[in-house]
Design a protein around this motif. Structure first.
Motif, PDB file in Angstrom:
ATOM      1  N   PRO A 208      19.049  17.909  20.077  1.00 33.96           N
ATOM      2  CA  PRO A 208      19.708  16.689  19.620  1.00 33.96           C
ATOM      3  C   PRO A 208      19.902  15.697  20.759  1.00 33.96           C
ATOM      4  CG  PRO A 208      21.305  18.450  19.883  1.00 33.96           C
ATOM      5  CD  PRO A 208      19.957  19.066  20.122  1.00 33.96           C
ATOM      6  N   THR A 209      19.790  14.423  20.448  1.00 36.22           N
ATOM      7  CA  THR A 209      20.089  13.355  21.400  1.00 36.22           C
ATOM      8  C   THR A 209      21.040  12.390  20.698  1.00 36.22           C
ATOM      9  OG1 THR A 209      18.156  12.055  20.707  1.00 36.22           O
ATOM     10  CG2 THR A 209      17.844  13.580  22.525  1.00 36.22           C
ATOM     11  N   VAL A 210      22.314  12.555  20.941  1.00 35.44           N
ATOM     12  CA  VAL A 210      23.335  11.759  20.258  1.00 35.44           C
ATOM     13  C   VAL A 210      23.900  10.725  21.227  1.00 35.44           C
ATOM     14  CG1 VAL A 210      25.515  11.793  18.995  1.00 35.44           C
ATOM     15  CG2 VAL A 210      23.895  13.693  18.748  1.00 35.44           C
ATOM     16  N   PHE A 211      23.798   9.458  20.859  1.00 38.29           N
ATOM     17  CA  PHE A 211      24.304   8.352  21.669  1.00 38.29           C
ATOM     18  C   PHE A 211      25.640   7.893  21.097  1.00 38.29           C
ATOM     19  CE2 PHE A 211      19.732   8.503  21.814  1.00 38.29           C
ATOM     20  CZ  PHE A 211      19.453   8.397  23.167  1.00 38.29           C
ATOM     21  N   THR A 212      26.612   7.650  21.949  1.00 41.33           N
ATOM     22  CA  THR A 212      27.945   7.298  21.465  1.00 41.33           C
ATOM     23  C   THR A 212      27.961   5.958  20.733  1.00 41.33           C
ATOM     24  OG1 THR A 212      28.469   6.327  23.623  1.00 41.33           O
ATOM     25  CG2 THR A 212      29.104   8.622  23.253  1.00 41.33           C
ATOM     26  N   ASP A 213      27.097   5.040  21.153  1.00 40.23           N
ATOM     27  CA  ASP A 213      27.006   3.730  20.513  1.00 40.23           C
ATOM     28  C   ASP A 213      25.683   3.098  20.935  1.00 40.23           C
ATOM     29  OD1 ASP A 213      27.420   2.868  23.161  1.00 40.23           O
ATOM     30  OD2 ASP A 213      29.535   2.441  22.811  1.00 40.23           O
ATOM     31  N   PHE A 214      25.448   1.864  20.517  1.00 45.90           N
ATOM     32  CA  PHE A 214      24.171   1.231  20.832  1.00 45.90           C
ATOM     33  C   PHE A 214      23.991   1.023  22.330  1.00 45.90           C
ATOM     34  CE2 PHE A 214      21.393  -2.431  21.528  1.00 45.90           C
ATOM     35  CZ  PHE A 214      20.240  -1.963  20.918  1.00 45.90           C
ATOM     36  N   ASP A 215      25.046   0.666  23.041  1.00 46.73           N
ATOM     37  CA  ASP A 215      24.913   0.462  24.483  1.00 46.73           C
ATOM     38  C   ASP A 215      24.487   1.740  25.192  1.00 46.73           C
ATOM     39  OD1 ASP A 215      25.437  -2.210  24.496  1.00 46.73           O
ATOM     40  OD2 ASP A 215      27.549  -2.026  25.043  1.00 46.73           O
ATOM     41  N   ASP A 216      25.003   2.883  24.746  1.00 46.29           N
ATOM     42  CA  ASP A 216      24.617   4.159  25.336  1.00 46.29           C
ATOM     43  C   ASP A 216      23.123   4.405  25.146  1.00 46.29           C
ATOM     44  OD1 ASP A 216      24.978   6.652  26.582  1.00 46.29           O
ATOM     45  OD2 ASP A 216      25.356   7.660  24.666  1.00 46.29           O
ATOM     46  N   TYR A 217      22.589   3.959  24.022  1.00 48.15           N
ATOM     47  CA  TYR A 217      21.139   4.057  23.785  1.00 48.15           C
ATOM     48  C   TYR A 217      20.383   3.032  24.623  1.00 48.15           C
ATOM     49  CZ  TYR A 217      16.624   3.461  21.491  1.00 48.15           C
ATOM     50  OH  TYR A 217      15.275   3.338  21.248  1.00 48.15           O
ATOM     51  N   TRP A 218      20.824   1.769  24.639  1.00 48.71           N
ATOM     52  CA  TRP A 218      20.039   0.669  25.182  1.00 48.71           C
ATOM     53  C   TRP A 218      20.084   0.567  26.705  1.00 48.71           C
ATOM     54  CZ3 TRP A 218      16.166  -2.361  24.329  1.00 48.71           C
ATOM     55  CH2 TRP A 218      16.003  -3.545  25.050  1.00 48.71           C
ATOM     56  N   GLN A 219      21.248   0.747  27.310  1.00 47.46           N
ATOM     57  CA  GLN A 219      21.383   0.491  28.740  1.00 47.46           C
ATOM     58  C   GLN A 219      20.389   1.276  29.600  1.00 47.46           C
ATOM     59  OE1 GLN A 219      23.132  -1.816  30.474  1.00 47.46           O
ATOM     60  NE2 GLN A 219      23.622  -2.692  28.460  1.00 47.46           N
ATOM     61  N   PRO A 220      20.112   2.564  29.295  1.00 46.88           N
ATOM     62  CA  PRO A 220      19.136   3.285  30.127  1.00 46.88           C
ATOM     63  C   PRO A 220      17.744   2.669  30.137  1.00 46.88           C
ATOM     64  CG  PRO A 220      20.479   4.839  28.911  1.00 46.88           C
ATOM     65  CD  PRO A 220      20.802   3.477  28.364  1.00 46.88           C
ATOM     66  N   PHE A 221      17.393   1.905  29.101  1.00 46.53           N
ATOM     67  CA  PHE A 221      16.093   1.240  29.091  1.00 46.53           C
ATOM     68  C   PHE A 221      16.026   0.120  30.131  1.00 46.53           C
ATOM     69  CE2 PHE A 221      15.803   3.233  24.908  1.00 46.53           C
ATOM     70  CZ  PHE A 221      14.473   3.612  24.869  1.00 46.53           C
TER      71      PHE A 221
ATOM     72  N   LEU B 266      16.070  -3.466  17.594  1.00 46.87           N
ATOM     73  CA  LEU B 266      16.542  -2.087  17.657  1.00 46.87           C
ATOM     74  C   LEU B 266      17.969  -1.967  17.144  1.00 46.87           C
ATOM     75  CD1 LEU B 266      15.096  -0.927  21.084  1.00 46.87           C
ATOM     76  CD2 LEU B 266      14.831   0.298  18.917  1.00 46.87           C
ATOM     77  N   ASP B 267      18.813  -2.907  17.527  1.00 45.47           N
ATOM     78  CA  ASP B 267      20.200  -2.889  17.078  1.00 45.47           C
ATOM     79  C   ASP B 267      20.287  -2.936  15.553  1.00 45.47           C
ATOM     80  OD1 ASP B 267      22.929  -2.846  17.257  1.00 45.47           O
ATOM     81  OD2 ASP B 267      23.143  -4.915  17.903  1.00 45.47           O
ATOM     82  N   ALA B 268      19.375  -3.663  14.943  1.00 49.09           N
ATOM     83  CA  ALA B 268      19.362  -3.764  13.484  1.00 49.09           C
ATOM     84  C   ALA B 268      18.743  -2.538  12.815  1.00 49.09           C
ATOM     85  CB  ALA B 268      18.600  -5.020  13.067  1.00 49.09           C
ATOM     86  N   ARG B 269      17.837  -1.873  13.487  1.00 53.37           N
ATOM     87  CA  ARG B 269      17.068  -0.796  12.854  1.00 53.37           C
ATOM     88  C   ARG B 269      17.661   0.600  13.040  1.00 53.37           C
ATOM     89  NH1 ARG B 269      10.605  -1.744  14.125  1.00 53.37           N
ATOM     90  NH2 ARG B 269      10.228  -3.408  12.590  1.00 53.37           N
TER      91      ARG B 269
END
Length: 258
Positions: free
Chosen positions: A192-205, A231-234
């Motif tokens: 599993p790869t669970v991100f706490t919110d969108f920033d947790d997903y996006w910032q590493p990029f 991405l935020d919308a999808r």
């Protein structure tokens, strides 16, 4: 043109290193190499797989080899060597287990690297690797590239699913068989790869480490924001705003004759 960057351990850890550790642990358990073996971790990166070997396999020795001096500066157990996985400055028949985690597809000629793995492995040794399933199973990257291709059609040429045809069971098995390895077996490993919110997903990029972040860093700011907004919308959200995805790697193992 693709230009992957591998130099800053902390940025890599935030992007994909944190998800690679549970994959490495399951991979080492699956190999079931007897205690006291000499291991080579080719393309050792920041040391996730090396750490899993020390934690679960009771090795006599672990040598980590990587081309990135930046990654090799990360603290770890074992011995490190700045070397190309496809041209290892190591003696033949030297290791009871030769492994590579999430690195084989970044070698310009991965089949040549597998031949090197077999050369430095002792008779009857385990030779094994795992790579992300970029086409379907590595969801955090799949969502990114699908959005990038919708915004920028030129992104298709940089998508890892296109660039790395070895990252599937058939491609891996062909390389292992061509290297003369026996008892070849593949399997998926999913975590599993669970991100706490969108920033947790996006910032590493935005850290520049790896194929997708390196691609993103070369874009003009407006194009980056278009990909971010799409991405935020999808991306699927849980009621608490977290983003629950999974990451699948394809693993392969074989043995040297004798």
């Amino acid at each position: 043109m693709a230009g992957d960057v591998w130099a800053v351990g902390a940025a890599y850890e935030a992007y994909v290193g944190r998800w690679s550790r549970p994959v490495a642990a399951e991979f080492v358990r699956w190999l079931a190499v007897p205690p006291g073996a000499r291991w080579l971790d080719a393309g050792c990166g920041t040391g996730a797989l090396t750490g899993a070997i020390f934690a679960a396999a009771a090795p006599a020795l672990v040598v980590g080899a990587d081309m990135s001096l930046g990654f090799l500066r990360e603290p770890r157990a074992g011995t490190v060597l700045n070397a190309d996985a496809a041209a290892l400055p190591l003696a033949a028949d030297a290791f009871g287990a030769v492994v590579s985690g999430l690195a084989l597809n970044f070698v310009p000629h991965p089949e040549q690297a597998v031949t090197e793995f077999a050369r430095v492995a002792a008779p009857g040794a385990t030779v094994a690797s795992y790579v992300w399933d970029y086409a379907d199973g590595m969801q955090l990257m799949r969502w990114f590239w699908d959005a990038a291709r919708a915004v920028d059609p030129a992104a298709a040429a940089e998508d890892e699913a296109v660039r790395f045809p070895i990252c599937n069971p058939a491609g891996l098995a062909a390389a292992w068989t061509a290297a003369g390895l026996d008892d070849v077996e593949t399997r998926p490993i999913t975590v599993p790869t669970v991100f706490t919110d969108f920033d947790d997903y996006w910032q590493p990029f935005l850290g520049g480490q790896g194929a997708a972040p390196a691609y993103l860093s070369r874009l003009v700011p407006n194009r980056r924001w278009e990909i971010r907004d799409l991405l935020d919308a999808r991306l699927p959200r849980r009621p608490d705003g977290s983003i629950a995805l999974t990451a699948t790697a394809w693993a392969i193992r074989g043995r040297t004759p004798g």
